[in-house]
Design a protein around this motif. Structure first.
Motif, PDB file in Angstrom:
ATOM      1  N   VAL A 106       0.835  -1.196   0.000  1.00  0.00           N
ATOM      2  CA  VAL A 106       0.000   0.000   0.000  1.00  0.00           C
ATOM      3  C   VAL A 106       0.870   1.246   0.000  1.00  0.00           C
ATOM      4  CG1 VAL A 106      -1.775   1.285   1.237  1.00  0.00           C
ATOM      5  CG2 VAL A 106      -1.851  -1.207   1.193  1.00  0.00           C
ATOM      6  N   GLU A 107       1.869   1.269   0.881  1.00  0.00           N
ATOM      7  CA  GLU A 107       2.724   2.452   0.986  1.00  0.00           C
ATOM      8  C   GLU A 107       3.461   2.699  -0.330  1.00  0.00           C
ATOM      9  OE1 GLU A 107       2.677   4.426   3.464  1.00  0.00           O
ATOM     10  OE2 GLU A 107       1.582   3.191   4.927  1.00  0.00           O
ATOM     11  N   ALA A 108       3.891   1.625  -0.966  1.00  0.00           N
ATOM     12  CA  ALA A 108       4.585   1.790  -2.245  1.00  0.00           C
ATOM     13  C   ALA A 108       3.645   2.367  -3.297  1.00  0.00           C
ATOM     14  CB  ALA A 108       5.135   0.451  -2.721  1.00  0.00           C
ATOM     15  N   THR A 109       2.392   1.923  -3.273  1.00  0.00           N
ATOM     16  CA  THR A 109       1.413   2.409  -4.238  1.00  0.00           C
ATOM     17  C   THR A 109       1.082   3.875  -3.997  1.00  0.00           C
ATOM     18  OG1 THR A 109       0.474   0.187  -4.381  1.00  0.00           O
ATOM     19  CG2 THR A 109      -0.876   1.983  -5.214  1.00  0.00           C
ATOM     20  N   LEU A 110       1.063   4.281  -2.717  1.00  0.00           N
ATOM     21  CA  LEU A 110       0.755   5.676  -2.399  1.00  0.00           C
ATOM     22  C   LEU A 110       1.794   6.629  -2.973  1.00  0.00           C
ATOM     23  CD1 LEU A 110      -0.496   5.356   1.295  1.00  0.00           C
ATOM     24  CD2 LEU A 110      -1.845   6.008  -0.699  1.00  0.00           C
ATOM     25  N   GLU A 144      -3.245   3.967  -7.906  1.00  0.00           N
ATOM     26  CA  GLU A 144      -4.136   3.655  -6.773  1.00  0.00           C
ATOM     27  C   GLU A 144      -5.340   2.839  -7.196  1.00  0.00           C
ATOM     28  OE1 GLU A 144      -5.440   6.450  -3.943  1.00  0.00           O
ATOM     29  OE2 GLU A 144      -3.528   7.499  -3.811  1.00  0.00           O
ATOM     30  N   ILE A 145      -5.953   3.202  -8.307  1.00  0.00           N
ATOM     31  CA  ILE A 145      -7.200   2.563  -8.704  1.00  0.00           C
ATOM     32  C   ILE A 145      -6.989   1.081  -8.969  1.00  0.00           C
ATOM     33  CG2 ILE A 145      -9.019   2.536 -10.450  1.00  0.00           C
ATOM     34  CD1 ILE A 145      -8.585   5.523 -10.806  1.00  0.00           C
ATOM     35  N   ASP A 146      -5.813   0.728  -9.500  1.00  0.00           N
ATOM     36  CA  ASP A 146      -5.562  -0.664  -9.867  1.00  0.00           C
ATOM     37  C   ASP A 146      -4.977  -1.483  -8.722  1.00  0.00           C
ATOM     38  OD1 ASP A 146      -6.384  -0.049 -12.428  1.00  0.00           O
ATOM     39  OD2 ASP A 146      -4.348   0.546 -13.034  1.00  0.00           O
ATOM     40  N   PHE A 147      -4.665  -0.828  -7.611  1.00  0.00           N
ATOM     41  CA  PHE A 147      -3.933  -1.538  -6.560  1.00  0.00           C
ATOM     42  C   PHE A 147      -4.694  -2.758  -6.046  1.00  0.00           C
ATOM     43  CE2 PHE A 147      -3.618  -2.211  -1.967  1.00  0.00           C
ATOM     44  CZ  PHE A 147      -2.308  -2.652  -1.879  1.00  0.00           C
ATOM     45  N   ALA A 196     -11.689  -4.950   9.583  1.00  0.00           N
ATOM     46  CA  ALA A 196     -13.040  -4.865   9.006  1.00  0.00           C
ATOM     47  C   ALA A 196     -13.244  -3.510   8.314  1.00  0.00           C
ATOM     48  CB  ALA A 196     -14.085  -5.076  10.089  1.00  0.00           C
ATOM     49  N   LEU A 197     -12.749  -2.451   8.936  1.00  0.00           N
ATOM     50  CA  LEU A 197     -12.855  -1.125   8.313  1.00  0.00           C
ATOM     51  C   LEU A 197     -12.017  -1.056   7.041  1.00  0.00           C
ATOM     52  CD1 LEU A 197     -12.739   1.188  11.468  1.00  0.00           C
ATOM     53  CD2 LEU A 197     -14.684   0.799   9.950  1.00  0.00           C
ATOM     54  N   ALA A 198     -10.837  -1.686   7.083  1.00  0.00           N
ATOM     55  CA  ALA A 198     -10.002  -1.717   5.879  1.00  0.00           C
ATOM     56  C   ALA A 198     -10.726  -2.448   4.754  1.00  0.00           C
ATOM     57  CB  ALA A 198      -8.671  -2.403   6.183  1.00  0.00           C
ATOM     58  N   ARG A 199     -11.438  -3.510   5.111  1.00  0.00           N
ATOM     59  CA  ARG A 199     -12.188  -4.269   4.089  1.00  0.00           C
ATOM     60  C   ARG A 199     -13.303  -3.423   3.495  1.00  0.00           C
ATOM     61  NH1 ARG A 199     -13.545  -6.352   0.320  1.00  0.00           N
ATOM     62  NH2 ARG A 199     -13.796  -8.563  -0.205  1.00  0.00           N
ATOM     63  N   GLU A 200     -13.933  -2.596   4.311  1.00  0.00           N
ATOM     64  CA  GLU A 200     -14.969  -1.696   3.801  1.00  0.00           C
ATOM     65  C   GLU A 200     -14.383  -0.723   2.790  1.00  0.00           C
ATOM     66  OE1 GLU A 200     -17.222   0.329   6.765  1.00  0.00           O
ATOM     67  OE2 GLU A 200     -17.713  -1.507   7.878  1.00  0.00           O
ATOM     68  N   HIS A 201     -13.213  -0.187   3.094  1.00  0.00           N
ATOM     69  CA  HIS A 201     -12.555   0.727   2.148  1.00  0.00           C
ATOM     70  C   HIS A 201     -12.204  -0.007   0.851  1.00  0.00           C
ATOM     71  CE1 HIS A 201     -12.552   3.819   5.098  1.00  0.00           C
ATOM     72  NE2 HIS A 201     -11.642   3.273   5.882  1.00  0.00           N
ATOM     73  N   ALA A 202     -11.811  -1.268   0.981  1.00  0.00           N
ATOM     74  CA  ALA A 202     -11.443  -2.042  -0.208  1.00  0.00           C
ATOM     75  C   ALA A 202     -12.657  -2.326  -1.090  1.00  0.00           C
ATOM     76  CB  ALA A 202     -10.782  -3.350   0.211  1.00  0.00           C
ATOM     77  N   VAL A 255     -10.338   6.638  -0.840  1.00  0.00           N
ATOM     78  CA  VAL A 255      -8.915   6.912  -1.021  1.00  0.00           C
ATOM     79  C   VAL A 255      -8.091   5.823  -0.355  1.00  0.00           C
ATOM     80  CG1 VAL A 255      -9.143   9.396  -1.310  1.00  0.00           C
ATOM     81  CG2 VAL A 255      -9.015   8.443   0.980  1.00  0.00           C
ATOM     82  N   LEU A 256      -6.956   5.500  -0.962  1.00  0.00           N
ATOM     83  CA  LEU A 256      -6.145   4.375  -0.515  1.00  0.00           C
ATOM     84  C   LEU A 256      -5.500   4.614   0.842  1.00  0.00           C
ATOM     85  CD1 LEU A 256      -5.522   1.623  -1.679  1.00  0.00           C
ATOM     86  CD2 LEU A 256      -3.426   2.562  -2.661  1.00  0.00           C
ATOM     87  N   ASP A 257      -5.298   5.870   1.208  1.00  0.00           N
ATOM     88  CA  ASP A 257      -4.616   6.121   2.478  1.00  0.00           C
ATOM     89  C   ASP A 257      -5.497   5.740   3.674  1.00  0.00           C
ATOM     90  OD1 ASP A 257      -6.390   8.159   2.117  1.00  0.00           O
ATOM     91  OD2 ASP A 257      -4.949   9.779   2.422  1.00  0.00           O
ATOM     92  N   LEU A 258      -6.821   5.716   3.503  1.00  0.00           N
ATOM     93  CA  LEU A 258      -7.682   5.236   4.584  1.00  0.00           C
ATOM     94  C   LEU A 258      -7.496   3.735   4.794  1.00  0.00           C
ATOM     95  CD1 LEU A 258     -11.015   7.167   3.893  1.00  0.00           C
ATOM     96  CD2 LEU A 258      -9.269   7.667   5.611  1.00  0.00           C
TER      97      LEU A 258
END
Length: 482
Positions: free
Chosen positions: A175-179, A185-188, A431-437, A443-446
């Motif tokens: 994730v950090e590398a993608t940021l 970001e969209i394809d990550f 679980a929150l990370a999964r919601e963002h996914a 945004v990817l930073d969340l």
């Protein structure tokens, strides 16, 4: 804990009281010269020397073994000296006082509770979960608890946490590398199958959390309070569960005036059973105080066994007791003294009524109708006889189920409440990370932030991210000398 973690420290490491052997432990940096002067001879590393323990005036205080363990290959990671002599309190105190007097020049002081193990943690000889396992091993009240505590001390629990942390770190790195390259970001999520990998980590964490909850039950046990009117058999049930006469039983109402606490084990799980004074209106001052204490104990209960006389299952006084029981605490309705009943026919399903036809012997009471059932208010009803033992196995099994223990299971390691809380926090962040996914417009930073918080929660277990205040609380609960 101490103001300085580098002062040499000393303590009697064996339990108070008389014993065949008593151990005095010293830990600190660069103790070899002082230890040699104290013992009157050079000490070979990790070698037992039999010698007299003499004071500065040459008087022999005791005789025994001296062992020297140089740091970092010692329990604390510092130089450690152990003096093993006779276990009398007076002789141990004399040797301790002499060591303190002769150690004044190097700043030797008495160790505080848990300070030896705290130094092992600070010097990275143990992580925090392993350090806590030291105290758990000492305090283990059953073979199963001791075995699981030893597994924790050996690093089994920590290995699970470290493996989980490593998988989250690997995902964070992606994730950090993608940021650093916003256009990607969209394809990550699809490119690195981030959602799938996150689901796999979450599934593993769920398994660890289940095991941790089992380990918590094995360590903490269950606080069970017996409540009910006088003479319904609370003290008899306590004695039956304990397997000995720990409470006085008489036919006189109000015999129990104060709480009686007994720890028992069911499949290795500790249960703290509390017998209380019978709940009723009374003018007796002493009994009234006992009843007030009973209600206070009920308020702290994790499980309440509401005992009733099976011959009077619908007593209005029991309804009043039920009304006052704390909301949210599991309550088992236990109809005792079924050996004094004759059941002419099976009670209708869902009914708590038992047809009365006078006393009968224990052998006449049909056991198939004495198991678990549900009353009209969805309250579980257990029918037992504390005197004959009928229904007690069902009661024991139900208590284990309430505790969250799976019959026949065994936790591979012990856990504490703080471990379970940390795992639950990590699970919530995943679980929150999964919601963002699940939302491409997020945004990817969340996503990255939730992974970071989950990682920190896991690291709290092994002590990588731990406040000094928490360390003070943990180690102050240890015994002195450990």
């Amino acid at each position: 804990m101490s103001a300085s973690s580098t002062d040499p420290i000393i303590a009697i490491a064996t339990a108070p009281g008389r014993g065949g052997i008593g151990v005095i432990r010293v830990s600190g940096p660069d103790l070899s010269a002082w230890a040699e002067a104290l013992c009157g001879q050079a000490l070979r590393v990790r070698h037992a020397h039999y010698l007299p323990f003499r004071n500065q005036q040459g008087e022999t205080l005791d005789e025994g073994l001296a062992l020297f363990f140089p740091g970092p290959h010692s329990y604390t990671g510092e130089d450690v000296l152990e003096l093993q002599g006779h276990g009398g309190p007076a002789v141990l105190r004399r040797v301790l006082d002499d060591c303190l007097a002769r150690g004044a020049a190097i700043g030797l002081r008495l160790a505080q509770p848990g300070e030896f193990t705290q130094r092992a943690f600070l010097n990275e000889r143990l992580d925090l979960a392993q350090a806590e396992a030291v105290a758990d091993l000492i305090e283990a009240s059953s073979t199963a608890a001791a075995r699981s505590a030893m597994a924790s001390l050996s690093g089994a629990f920590s290995a699970e946490i470290d493996a989980l942390s490593e998988r989250i770190v690997q995902l964070r790195m992606l994730v950090e590398a993608t940021l650093d390259f916003p256009e990607e970001e969209i394809d990550f999520l699809e490119k690195y199958q981030a959602a799938k990998r996150l689901d796999a980590v979450t599934a593993t964490l769920d398994g660890v959390l289940r095991t941790a909850r089992q380990g918590l039950v094995l360590r903490e046990g269950l606080h069970v309070v017996l409540a009910g009117q006088p003479n319904v058999g609370k003290s008899s049930l306590l004695n039956a569960l304990a397997g000995e006469d720990v409470a006085i039983v008489t036919p006189i109402a109000g015999t129990t005036r104060d709480r009686v606490i007994q720890q028992i084990h069911i499949e290795g799980i500790p249960l703290h059973i509390v017998d209380t004074a019978g709940l009723r209106e009374t003018e007796d001052t002493v009994e009234r105080i006992g009843i007030e204490r009973s209600w206070a104990e009920i308020a702290r209960a994790q499980v309440i066994l509401h005992l009733q006389d099976a011959r009077h299952p619908d007593d209005p006084l029991d309804a009043e007791i039920v009304r006052r029981l704390p909301a949210g605490t599991p309550v088992l309705r236990v109809l005792n003294k079924v050996d004094l009943l004759e059941v002419a026919a099976p009670a209708p399903h869902g009914s708590s009524m038992v047809k009365k036809a006078g006393p009968t012997s224990a052998s006449q009471a049909p056991s198939p109708d004495l198991g678990l059932e549900f009353g009209p208010a969805a309250d579980e009803i257990l029918r037992i006889s504390a005197r004959t033992g009928v229904g007690l196995d069902t009661l024991r099994a139900r208590l284990l189920r309430i505790a969250g223990w799976t019959p026949g299971a065994e936790s591979p390691w012990l856990a504490r409440e703080r471990h379970v809380r940390a795992l639950e926090d990590a699970r919530a962040h995943l679980a929150l990370a999964r919601e963002h996914a699940a939302h491409s417009d997020q945004v990817l930073d969340l996503f990255a932030e939730e992974l970071r918080l989950a990682h920190e929660s896991l690291c709290e277990i092994t002590g990588q991210f731990t406040s000094d205040d928490l360390l003070g609380v943990i180690f102050s609960s240890f015994c002195i000398g450990k």
